[in-house]
Every structure is written in structure tokens, then in C-alpha cells.
Design an enzyme around this catalytic site. Structure first.
Site, PDB file in Angstrom:
ATOM      1  N   ASP A   1     -21.425  15.253  38.337  1.00 25.68           N
ATOM      2  CA  ASP A   1     -21.658  16.353  39.274  1.00 25.68           C
ATOM      3  C   ASP A   1     -23.138  16.708  39.408  1.00 25.68           C
ATOM      4  O   ASP A   1     -23.514  17.890  39.418  1.00 25.68           O
ATOM      5  CB  ASP A   1     -20.871  17.599  38.837  1.00 25.68           C
TER       6      ASP A   1
ATOM      7  N   GLU B   1      -8.149  16.098  47.248  1.00 25.80           N
ATOM      8  CA  GLU B   1      -9.342  15.550  46.583  1.00 25.80           C
ATOM      9  C   GLU B   1      -8.918  14.606  45.476  1.00 25.80           C
ATOM     10  O   GLU B   1      -8.354  15.015  44.474  1.00 25.80           O
ATOM     11  CB  GLU B   1     -10.166  16.703  46.006  1.00 25.80           C
TER      12      GLU B   1
ATOM     13  N   MET C   1     -13.834  26.974  53.571  1.00 24.13           N
ATOM     14  CA  MET C   1     -12.800  26.324  52.755  1.00 24.13           C
ATOM     15  C   MET C   1     -12.501  27.182  51.542  1.00 24.13           C
ATOM     16  O   MET C   1     -13.395  27.854  51.015  1.00 24.13           O
ATOM     17  CB  MET C   1     -13.291  24.940  52.315  1.00 24.13           C
TER      18      MET C   1
ATOM     19  N   HIS D   1     -12.560  28.794  44.322  1.00 21.57           N
ATOM     20  CA  HIS D   1     -11.202  28.819  43.793  1.00 21.57           C
ATOM     21  C   HIS D   1     -10.848  30.293  43.647  1.00 21.57           C
ATOM     22  O   HIS D   1     -11.720  31.106  43.308  1.00 21.57           O
ATOM     23  CB  HIS D   1     -11.110  28.214  42.400  1.00 21.57           C
TER      24      HIS D   1
ATOM     25  N   ASP E   1     -12.414  31.798  40.631  1.00 22.32           N
ATOM     26  CA  ASP E   1     -13.879  31.925  40.608  1.00 22.32           C
ATOM     27  C   ASP E   1     -14.289  33.305  41.076  1.00 22.32           C
ATOM     28  O   ASP E   1     -15.219  33.920  40.561  1.00 22.32           O
ATOM     29  CB  ASP E   1     -14.544  30.964  41.612  1.00 22.32           C
TER      30      ASP E   1
ATOM     31  N   ASP F   1     -17.085  16.408  49.630  1.00 18.63           N
ATOM     32  CA  ASP F   1     -17.797  16.979  48.484  1.00 18.63           C
ATOM     33  C   ASP F   1     -18.989  16.098  48.155  1.00 18.63           C
ATOM     34  O   ASP F   1     -18.834  14.955  47.703  1.00 18.63           O
ATOM     35  CB  ASP F   1     -16.878  17.059  47.257  1.00 18.63           C
TER      36      ASP F   1
ATOM     37  N   GLU G   1     -15.021  13.030  47.103  1.00 21.74           N
ATOM     38  CA  GLU G   1     -16.212  13.495  46.376  1.00 21.74           C
ATOM     39  C   GLU G   1     -17.014  12.293  45.906  1.00 21.74           C
ATOM     40  O   GLU G   1     -16.465  11.365  45.298  1.00 21.74           O
ATOM     41  CB  GLU G   1     -15.793  14.354  45.185  1.00 21.74           C
TER      42      GLU G   1
ATOM     43  N   LYS H   1      -9.348  11.812  42.356  1.00 23.80           N
ATOM     44  CA  LYS H   1     -10.235  11.586  41.203  1.00 23.80           C
ATOM     45  C   LYS H   1      -9.529  10.617  40.271  1.00 23.80           C
ATOM     46  O   LYS H   1      -8.323  10.744  40.055  1.00 23.80           O
ATOM     47  CB  LYS H   1     -10.505  12.918  40.482  1.00 23.80           C
TER      48      LYS H   1
ATOM     49  N   HIS I   1     -16.538  11.160  42.311  1.00 28.15           N
ATOM     50  CA  HIS I   1     -15.185  10.759  41.927  1.00 28.15           C
ATOM     51  C   HIS I   1     -14.919   9.300  42.286  1.00 28.15           C
ATOM     52  O   HIS I   1     -14.321   8.567  41.497  1.00 28.15           O
ATOM     53  CB  HIS I   1     -14.151  11.667  42.583  1.00 28.15           C
TER      54      HIS I   1
ATOM     55  N   ASP J   1     -20.522  20.022  45.836  1.00 31.14           N
ATOM     56  CA  ASP J   1     -19.706  20.309  44.661  1.00 31.14           C
ATOM     57  C   ASP J   1     -20.406  19.653  43.477  1.00 31.14           C
ATOM     58  O   ASP J   1     -20.118  18.524  43.108  1.00 31.14           O
ATOM     59  CB  ASP J   1     -18.297  19.742  44.855  1.00 31.14           C
TER      60      ASP J   1
ATOM     61  N   ASP K   1     -17.681  12.531  34.579  1.00 26.09           N
ATOM     62  CA  ASP K   1     -17.948  13.205  35.853  1.00 26.09           C
ATOM     63  C   ASP K   1     -19.244  14.011  35.752  1.00 26.09           C
ATOM     64  O   ASP K   1     -19.282  15.053  35.094  1.00 26.09           O
ATOM     65  CB  ASP K   1     -16.754  14.139  36.128  1.00 26.09           C
TER      66      ASP K   1
END
Lengths: 385, 385, 385, 385
Positions: free
Chosen positions: C258, C182, C89, C55, C58, C246, C218, C184, C221, C288, C256
Site C-alpha cells: 500500500d 475488490e 464511494m 468504511h 472509519d 484503487d 487495486e 485480492k 493486489h 488506497d 500488501d
């Protein structure tokens, strides 16, 4: 129709961390300014609450020295005295600091377990000083993402060790304080120890002083497991273990939402209030919610007020439901009262039972008229009776 | 690598209703023919099972007269004798017949409750005759769709009355038989009484003879509530209450799938087998599954064989996992064993504890290396170590 | 058996925010230090990755001035050049800052929507500069806790406006860049717009340039909604819309998680890899995930390595599964290939169809032998064939 | 306050299979007698319904010869004529018979697919004869328990083939009939094709005649995936695809409950009715529920009446909510209307957008006052305003 204004006699209490939540989560930064404890006391008193509760670290910033701590407490106490608000419950933060990343009482690290106990022991002093009679323990970091990483039976041994120690300590000191365990199925850990009210009740039965420990069920925590909250609370009452309760809202099986009370499953909230009131629960009606991040401070107080308003509205409805003659007739038709009658008469034996026959064909046709009864409940809930 | 052929010493048992399930559900008619009990015994023995279990009505068609009943039992007994298969557990059907539409032991109808008790009492005789040592009780219809229709506390009173009566009866008769309660959160009722292992364990603690009653956890039932099955079984073991177990598969929070063991959450199945084997569980490994409706009878036996094969495969992997020196090192790094050490030394007091300080900054940096450990478990599971 | 060492040809990429996650969530403070972008590049390259994604925020701390920005990018670019890692990406953070508390493209605040668009437009320049070909859009704050607060149809209008604008912009500039939405279902909002792969695919069909927009599903998700991830990805492939993916792990319907890839539902992961490989998906295998808070930085890199290792292991197993003659026979027995044959022959009409009869009784007995097939898959997954 | 008596203008319709459900499920036998179609028509008309719908096999027992079929239809038609009830929708049973154990349009068996198409083609004639304008297709058996057993992309090809064929057929015949696909995430199959409204909408976009096919969302089906039903319906409306709707109740992520409308998530039901009424949805308000097994036939009709009553109550409340000046003010404060304004002005360019700056610090403090708005909705729902 009343105006549903809460008064202290309604016994509404709030966690300082609820109205004080700044909105930090996995995906977002803080959206609101810090809230001073004394300010929270005054605002809650204005809204009609009777009590405020806190984690040690909510009230006293971690790392405060003795003077800073004393100053905070003085300000807070003054606000309590000024408003008449009480502190019926205190709890300890064993989750935010990185040392608790694998839990408190059941961290794999023995030094962390010792620190966690110490933190609670110190906080018990503050709880007693504040006049709290209930000490809530939520072990939200006590869990695991991988089964390999946690020896559950050892974890339960350590948890029992912790509660036995704390109970002994409280007895030694002669404090009038009971513990209430708050279950949660997951989040922030993948799976949390004592995931439901049932698991906590079972655990308590193995303690040295089970009479000193009860549960603090939270609406959303049970609903996160798809469990019916009213049924869970009823079982806790049946065991004589509903020492405290956390009221909030959740919309199904997902992350922990902590919505205001009444904003989640409103029908379940109705039956919960009906249960608490009819069972004569006398403890605080404690709100453990998080005003959504979309709100500014004005929205926070709207949200807090809504919690209490919804309880009062539902309390009135539950009373009307129970007083309605058609409901009484529907309960009779549904044979609800018949369940209170023992299945065997006094003195009856299994031999008597075995001598009897049931007309299966006839009883197979019997309906229970629950739909009529439930519709009456919905009618009361919606205010159309 | 072995060929994973089960032998009776592996203690695999199957419900007659599992391989005999004809496939009727809410949306579909029967897809398979009836399966004779004696035939089931022979087929299961051929596959390497050691035991078979049944509900009264699975084996003996409801409404059978004494002669028909005797004939069925004779044929069944002959098959057992011929094959050496045993009947380690028996259970009672308190759900299929319309009279049980509001439950058995906790139906609002007192006459139904009496009939349910009678049905169990009669079935206890059959259980004892068959040599069963465990009597499972699943009260799947004991629940509610509307909270208004069920007085939960009365329901728990009636449930306690039922188990106290049954235990007294078994003691009076001098039978060597224990009860195992099977929890389930919902389906076929909207919410079921004693929804999880935890709730059942708590309930048992209130009985007159708690030592006679344990739990029969089912993989899918706990997973339907999003709960971790291995953690739940570990707590049951901690309470000394794992009297029996139902192995099957479930893929998350949804309807009760009853997949074959190993076909649902395979990682959870690995940790479960690891737990059962390392904890020295000595009871039957009982499969309570439903071969999918897509299968014909050949598929049914494939499915049954798969249950056992998967258990054996996972048992081998769990043993290899525990014997792996890198795993031992990873467990050490993750401080897993440290949790078994009491938090306080013998003789230590809270004063000692309070005199100690923790270096918060240093401990905050401590990692637990669970990812390494979990990856080793995955490696063993996938057979790449 | 290989050693499963990833190489750039495997196309493994990681979000900078994954290995860089510091562990802040609703219940816990940061447990790990900040991770420098260039350092992440080097470590990931060492582990065998081929790409890194980010991002805007980030990589470049919000509020950086032009010089600081340039310095960060220079360091990052140098690390890329040095290691050969690519940036396939880029995505934009439209969720962390308080201004996004009601969403980005669909915030009720028009000025926020404009800011969100601006932030993306600026980030597109960076994406192109970095050589990215895919631009992911996750609108996690675009949702609601109360239905009253969000006009969904207006929200979809605004979302369409946003994507039409962005596509036009990219076309005007002549950039070789596609968007991937994406989905969710919830968290951090109570309900999120475009909650599943299906909803996103449907939305895309209404755009001016649907060919420029696909999905970025993802694992976790979809599984948070109890949906089967492989089935969802298959539908995305069917629509020609799997632009990016993802990969991570989730254990059921809850918050979530992850988890690292392979650490959640490992059977589903197997079928996913089987699908991606057999369908000829050529995009990045993008991880991810969030290394659990229990890990220190060493654990973070273990976790990242585990993601790739598990993919490689599963890829090998999927290939073996497809090459196994017994699997081929089982697929045939299960009539899997028969589904690829059109239901009507070329030239057949409904009249032809209506002239035919099916032998219902005979076909009713037909079994599909899926249990055999699934057991073969489990055998391959567990490495016992 | 009205008495909430439904009239035909309210457009309430019921499936014959709803009030006619006998209560068979996985765990229980039939609890109620068969219900004659003509009797159902009369009882529903008495209750104020306007329409009745059916699967072919609900009305005409499978295996009926032409004479028996004609007799049934004559009786049914006579009841319709007598009461004025209409048949706005017809659907086909492609799930109960064992031949459909692997699905209908996407069964791996080509002969079953052909039979399924034939069954639908024949039923279309009946639908047209009955005056139905909507033909619902629910493919509940079209799914899988193992990913290995179903080639999803082939399944979608076959599903597209089926709908393209059916649409062509209807066009050829010149019938005024549209199709509505009913999504469901799982049950009776482990995972079902087109699991949500979103997936179905996406699928439709790939058809030859997408304008002839819409969706028939069902409250419980979306909620079984934890999805917000009102949001899903809003997206269907946005696509112009809400061709029909199935109203019922569900209490969270679990088995398919099919409770009466209003008996599940009552707050969601409120927002749904608010949406349908404000969006000008003109189709039937169709109830697809199952009166619980606890009910006898009197309870069945209570349950049916409750569905309509709850809709009318909620319709009145939604209108009052929208007419309340304080609600209007709260909507304004929450900037709900602002979302309807395009984000860019006519003629604005991305360059204009990029030239603008947002005062991040100021906007970060902006609250959205959703709690106030939601509390007003709760107040209206509970009837305390």
C-alpha cells in the site's frame, strides 16, 4: 507406527509469543485473550515440550516496575521449576514500540540505536539468569521502503558495531552465550537488512568474533524469497553456523504466514528434518509460528501439538527413507555419494587434469535417475512404502 | 540535456551472447540468424561500447579444431584492434552441453567435474590472452530439483575445491585475474547453489584466497528472489567484493527475463546507478540481457543502445539528485547521515550506555520524512525537478 | 512544465482509512494519533482532492450510540459542505472485528453472514445519504488457510446470494448505486476468494443483475500475484466493468505494501495512467494507500500529495507520449494498430481462410520493433524527450 | 494398501510432448533423442494410461508432405488400435515457430492471426478424426513485454473473434467438440493474455457460444502466480467450466517447472484430488509435465509412472479422509457444512434480517477449529492415521 508423543529429549521449544499471539494484524483486531507466561509453561510441558523462549516484552509487560517485574519472573520461574521446562534461548523485542519504526541497531536515529543496544544488554542479563545459551537477534524493522532513506553500508557498519560490542560484553562478563541472527527478506519493512541466510552468514564473517555469532534461519522467511529452506540450512551447517532454528510453515512467496510446522510445504519439511537429523544438529527444534486468527485457545494448543507431531512423524519417515535398501540403490544410481569424493586425487595437479579427455558423446547420454529417487522420497513421505 | 551518447570512458560492455542470442527457449525456436563475433565487435563499437565479453563457446564453436579456432580468434582480434574495444571479462559455458545437465563444478559425476575444471582452465588461458582481468563463473546448472539428489554440503566442498584450485593455478601462473561468482536462485535448475549475492559472499569467506574471488551480481537474478538489487550490491560493496556487475531488467518474481537495462524496475535502476556512481565503482558496466524474441537484428541493436542510454540518463539524474539542495535538506530531515556516526563515542562503554535513558514517549512521535525524500527521488527520476 | 497542482476536476479521492491509518500491523503498535474525519476532509480539500471515502467504522466508531453517530455525521457533513469535497464511494468494514475472522458474506457461521449482510444494508443507507454512487465490497477475510475448512463452491453460492440480495435491495429502494468488488489474492487470509480481477469478473457474470456489479481493482493486489496491473484493468474495461479503481504502489510479490501511487512500479503506473486516460475512464482516481509507519502526520500529508502529483505527472507524460510523431511511427512499425482490424474481412468464411497460404520463411524474419517503442516510452517516462 | 497400478478406467492421459520432451530450454541443448509417437503410445499403454494427446507438430513434423503425414498417422493409429489407447484431446502448436513470436490469435500481424486460425481449423479435422472431444487452446505467445506494444482490448476482441469463428465452424460441421482455454500468467512472454483461470472464465462469458468453451487449468500455471490451484479449480467447477485439466508440479513462484504430478506442493495435490473426486469430475486426468533434463529415457518413464502413482495414492487418501468419522466431526466443529445453507431462509426479507441482532462479544470468541481439521488432513496425507 508410534503415537508420536513428544518428550523433552526431542528438544521441542516454543516462543511464548507464538501460543500467546492474540491475532492483531494490519486488518484485524485481537481475537484471543492474553496468555500468562506461567500458564504457557504448564500447557507446553503438558504437551511434551522441553523449552520455552521469549522476547523481553512477551514475558514482562513494558513499563513494569521492579516489583512487578520480579513478581512475573517469580511466577514464571516457579512454573519452570515445577515442570522442568528450560529456557534455551531468549530474544529482544526491537520492533513493536514506535521508537523502532526505523529499526533498532540500524535506526537512523542514534539515540534509538543506543536504546536498542541498552535493551539488549539488559535482556542478556535476564537470558543468562534464565540459563539461555543462545540469544537470537531479529532486526525486522531494520530496513527501508525507499533506498534513499537508508545508507546500507553505514547500516552494516552500525550492525557490525552492535555485534562487536555485544560479543565483547558477553566475553567480558564470561557468559556462555552465543548470538544467532535471524534473516528475513521483507515485512514489516519493504526490504529488510540481511534478507537471507546467505547475507547473514556473509555479514558474520566480518565480525571481530565471528565464532560467537551464527544464524537462526526460519522456514517461512527463506520461503518468502522463494528460496529452498533445506538448501539454505545446509549452507549454514557447512559454515558451522546453525546455532538455532525456527520451524514453521509458509505457502509460497507472500506475506509472512507463520503456519504450524508441517502445514506449509510438507515435502520441504521432510527434507529439512532429514537434514537436521542426519547432520546431527543438537540444538532446540524451536517453533516460531502463529496459530491462525480463526482459532480459539483450544485451537492454539492443537496447533502447537501439531508442530511437534509433524516433526516426529517426519523424523520417523526420514529415518525409514535412509534405511531403505532401494533408496540406497537409488542414491548410488544417482551418484549422490560420488559428490563427496574430491574432484582431484591427492597429489593430482592441473597438468594431470588437462591431460585427460572426456567422451562427451557418451557422457551426454548419462541420466541421473533423480526422478526415481524423488519418487521414493514421496513414497516415504506419503507412507506408501 | 545531453544526447546521452556513450563513449568508451563510460565503460559499457556487452556479452557476445546477448546481442548474439538467437531466441531459443523452452517454447520457441530460433528467430534470428547467428551473429559473427567480429561483426558484434564492430556494431558495439559503433554504438559507443568499450568492451565485449564472451563464454568460450560463444566465440569458438564447440568442436572447432585448432585451425578453425585460430581463424576465429584472428578475426575477432582484428576487430578488437580495429575498433579499440577491449575484453575486460571472460566466462565459461558450463551449462549448455548435455554433460552439464547436473552441473559443472558440483555435478554428481566426478568426470564431469574434472571436465568442467579443465574447460575453465583452458579458457583462463584465452582470457589472459585477451587481456581480461575478471573471470566470471556462473554455475546455473549446479543445483537440484530434488533435495535427495544433491548433498549440498558435499557440493559446497567441491565448489570450494574448484575455486581453491583455480586460484592456486592463477597464482602459480602469475596471472592478473580475479574470479567473480554470479549467483542465481533458480532456472534452469529448480534451485541453484549459491542462490543470492549473500550466499556467494558467505561462500567466498571460506576460500583459501578469498581476496581473489568476488561477486558478479545480476539485476534480474536477485529480483527473481524478490530481493532489492541495490541493497544486495551495497552489501557486496561493503565486503569489498563487487568485482563485476551484470545489468539488465526484470519485472518481478518470475522466469529470468533478461530485459534491457532500464526496462524493468526503473526506480530500482535509478538507485542502483546512484549507488554505483557514488560508491566509486570502477569496473565495467556490463549488460547481460536478451533482446526479446519479438525483435529482428535491428531491434537487437536498438535494445543494446537502450541499455547504455538508460544508464547515462540515470547517471545524470542521480548526480542531479545528489546535488539538489532540497534533497540535501530532506536527507538531513530523514537523519540519513546520522547513521554514519558510530553509535558509541570513542571510549564509551556499555556502562555509559546503560546509564542513559530514552524519552520513549517523545521519540515515539518522531517521523523520518522518508516520503518527502522518496518523492524527491521520483521527481528527479521523472524529470520534473 | 506545470506545477502539477491537483484540482477537484482531476477527481482524486482518498479513503479516510488511508491518511487515518495509525500504523498497527502484525509487528508494530500504532505510531500516529487518531485522525478526525472532518479534519481529514479539510486537509484533503486543501491538497486539491475532490472526494473522500470511508468504511462505516472509519467514520463512526463501532459501538457509537445514535447521538454519537449523529454528531460525527454532522461534523463530517459540515466539513464536506464547507470544502465542497464529495463522497463518491462508501465501503463496509467486514474484516477488523473478531466475528469476521472467518469472513463476512462467506463465513462458515451463518449468523455472521447475516450480520455481515445487515452491516452492509445499514451502510448502504449511509452511502446513499452521502451521495455515493459506488459501493465497494472487499472480502479480505473471505478465504482460508486450509482447503479443508472452506467449501469453495458453497462459498461462491453464498457470495452470489449476498450480491443478488443486495442488488435486489438497491433496486427495490430505487437507489442509484452500483457495487464494485475488490479482489485480492491473499493476506490477511492464506488464500482469498476471488483472488484476481479475472476471478471477480467471472463471478459477476453469474449474478442476477450483473449490470449492477463491477470491479474495483487495486494496483498492489494484482501485483501481489505477479500480474500486470494495466493488462488486468484493460480486461476489466473490455468487459465494461471498471466501476472504480484503487491506486497505490507495490514493489513485487510480497506482503500488501500500500505504498503511495507512483512509489512502486513506476513504469507500470505510467502505462496504467495512459490506459485510464485514453480509455476515457471517468470515475474517481481513488488512492488506497498506507503512509509508511516511519512517517508522522506531516509525512502522511506529503505522501497523500505525492499520490496526486505522480498521477498528474504521469498523465502529462502519457499525453506527450501519445502525441509524439516518433511514437506514432513506432506504433505503426510495431503493427499495434493492425490488431484493431478484424482478422477476417466482413463476409469472409473459413473456406476463404483455408484457401490462403503464409510465406512462413519470410514472416519468420519479421521483427516487431517493440524495443524501440518501449524505449520511447521510457524516454517519455524519464522526461528525456 | 494397494499397489497403485493404473488402469484405463482411471482415465490417465499424457501429452506426447511430455514424455517426448527433449530438454531444450534457454540454457541447455537437447539431452534426449526424439521419441516416436507410436512408441510413446505403446509405452504409455504398458504403464496403464488410457489416453494420449498431442499438438499437431508433436505428431507430424512441420513441413511433412501428404504422404509423410499419412504414414505417421497410420503408424500412430495402428499403435492406438493395438493398445486401446484413446485420444481424448488435441491441441495446436501456435508458439514454437518464429512466426508466432508475437502470438497466434492475437499477433499484431493479421496474416499471422489468419495463419493461426487456419492451423487450428486444419487441426480440428485431425482432432475429430482421432475421436477427440476436447480441443485445448494455449496462447502462450499471446502477450507482451511492453504494454505499449499490445492493445489489450483489441487483443481480446481478436480472441473473441477467433473463438466465435471456431465455435461457429464446429457447429456448422456438426462436430462433437468443445474448446478448453489454458491460462498462464507469463513465460515465454513477459505477461500473457488471460493470465489465470479467472481471467479465462470471464472472457468466456463474452462469447457467442459460451457453452462450447471451458478452461483447462494447469497446476503450475496458477501456482506461478502464487494462486491456490484447488480454489481456482473449484471456481471453474462452480461455473460448470472444468472441461479438461493439466496435472503437474511446481514449487512456488518461479519459472514454469512442469514437474511430475505430486512432486511439487504435495498438500495442494491432495486437496486437488480430493476436489476432483468429490466433485465427480469425469474428464481425463491429463499430465502435462516435463521430465527433468537430468533424466534419460528410463527416467522419463519413471517420471510418467510417478504421475499416475501419486494420483492413485492421493485418491485413496482423499477417500479415507472423507470416510474418517473424526474428520466428519472436525468438519462439523469447523462449521464447514453450515456454509451450504443459504444465509436467508426461503421467504425471508432484508427487513427480517435487519430486525435481528448478533451478540458480538459472544461470537467474537468463537473459534473455527481449522487447525484440528488441517492436522487430520496432514495425518491422512502422511499416512499416519
Amino acid at each position: 507406527m508410534t503415537d508420536y508423543r513428544p518428550v523433552p529429549e526431542d528438544k521441542f521449544s516454543f516462543g511464548l509469543w507464538t501460543v500467546g499471539w492474540r491475532g492483531v494484524n494490519t486488518f484485524g483486531d485481537a481475537v484471543r485473550p492474553p496468555l500468562d507466561g506461567a500458564e504457557a509453561v504448564r500447557r507446553l510441558a503438558d504437551l511434551g515440550a522441553y523449552g520455552i523462549t521469549f522476547h523481553d516484552d512477551d514475558l514482562i509487560p513494558p513499563g513494569s516496575d521492579a516489583a512487578a517485574r520480579a513478581a512475573v519472573l517469580k511466577r514464571f520461574r516457579a512454573a519452570l521449576d515445577e515442570t522442568g521446562l528450560v529456557v534455551p534461548m531468549v530474544t529482544t523485542n526491537l520492533f513493536t514500540h514506535p521508537v523502532f519504526r526505523d529499526g533498532g541497531f540500524t535506526s537512523n536515529s542514534r539515540d534509538v540505536r543506543r536504546y536498542a543496544l541498552r535493551k539488549v544488554l539488559r535482556n542478556i542479563e535476564l537470558a543468562v539468569e534464565m540459563g539461555a545459551r543462545t540469544f537470537v537477534c531479529w532486526g525486522g524493522q531494520d530496513g527501508a521502503e525507499t533506498e534513499a532513506g537508508k545508507d546500507d553500508r553505514a547500516a552494516l557498519d552500525r550492525l557490525r558495531e552492535a555485534f562487536d560490542l555485544l560479543c565483547a560484553h558477553v566475553r567480558d562478563r564470561g557468559y556462555d552465550l552465543r548470538f544467532a541472527i535471524e534473516p528475513k527478506p521483507n515485512e514489516p519493512r519493504g526490504d529488510v537488512l540481511l534478507p537471507t541466510v546467505g547475507h547473514a552468514l556473509a555479514f558474520i564473517s566480518e565480525l571481530e568474533h565471528p565464532e560467537m555469532v551464527g544464524v537462526n534461519p526460519e522456514v517461512g522467511h527463506e520461503q518468502m524469497a522463494g528460496l529452498n529452506f533445506a538448501h539454505g540450512v545446509a549452507q549454514a551447517l557447512w559454515h558451522g553456523k546453525l546455532f538455532h532454528i525456527d520451524l514453521n510453515g509458509q505457502r509460497g512467496v507472500k506475506y509472512d504466514q507463520d503456519l504450524r510446522f508441517g502445514a506449509g510445504d510438507v515435502k520441504e519439511a521432510f527434507f529439512l528434518v532429514d537434514l537436521l537429523e542426519s547432520a546431527g544438529y543438537e540444538g532446540p527444534r524451536h517453533f516460531d509460528f502463529k496459530p491462525p486468527r480463526t482459532e480459539d485457545m483450544a485451537g492454539v494448543w492443537e496447533s502447537a501439538a501439531g508442530c511437534m507431531r509433524n516433526y516426529l512423524v517426519l523424523r520417523e519417515k526420514a529415518a525409514a527413507f535412509r534405511a531403505d535398501p532401494e533408496v540406497a540403490a537409488a542414491l548410488e544410481a544417482a551418484r549422490v555419494g560420488e559428490l563427496a569424493r574430491p574432484t582431484l586425487d591427492p597429489g593430482e595437479t592441473t597438468a594431470d587434469l588437462l591431460a585427460e579427455e572426456l567422451d562427451l558423446a557418451a557422457v551426454a547420454e548419462r541420466g541421473y535417475a533423480f526422478e526415481r529417487l524423488d519418487q521414493l522420497a514421496v513414497d516415504h513421505l506419503l507412507g506408501v512404502r
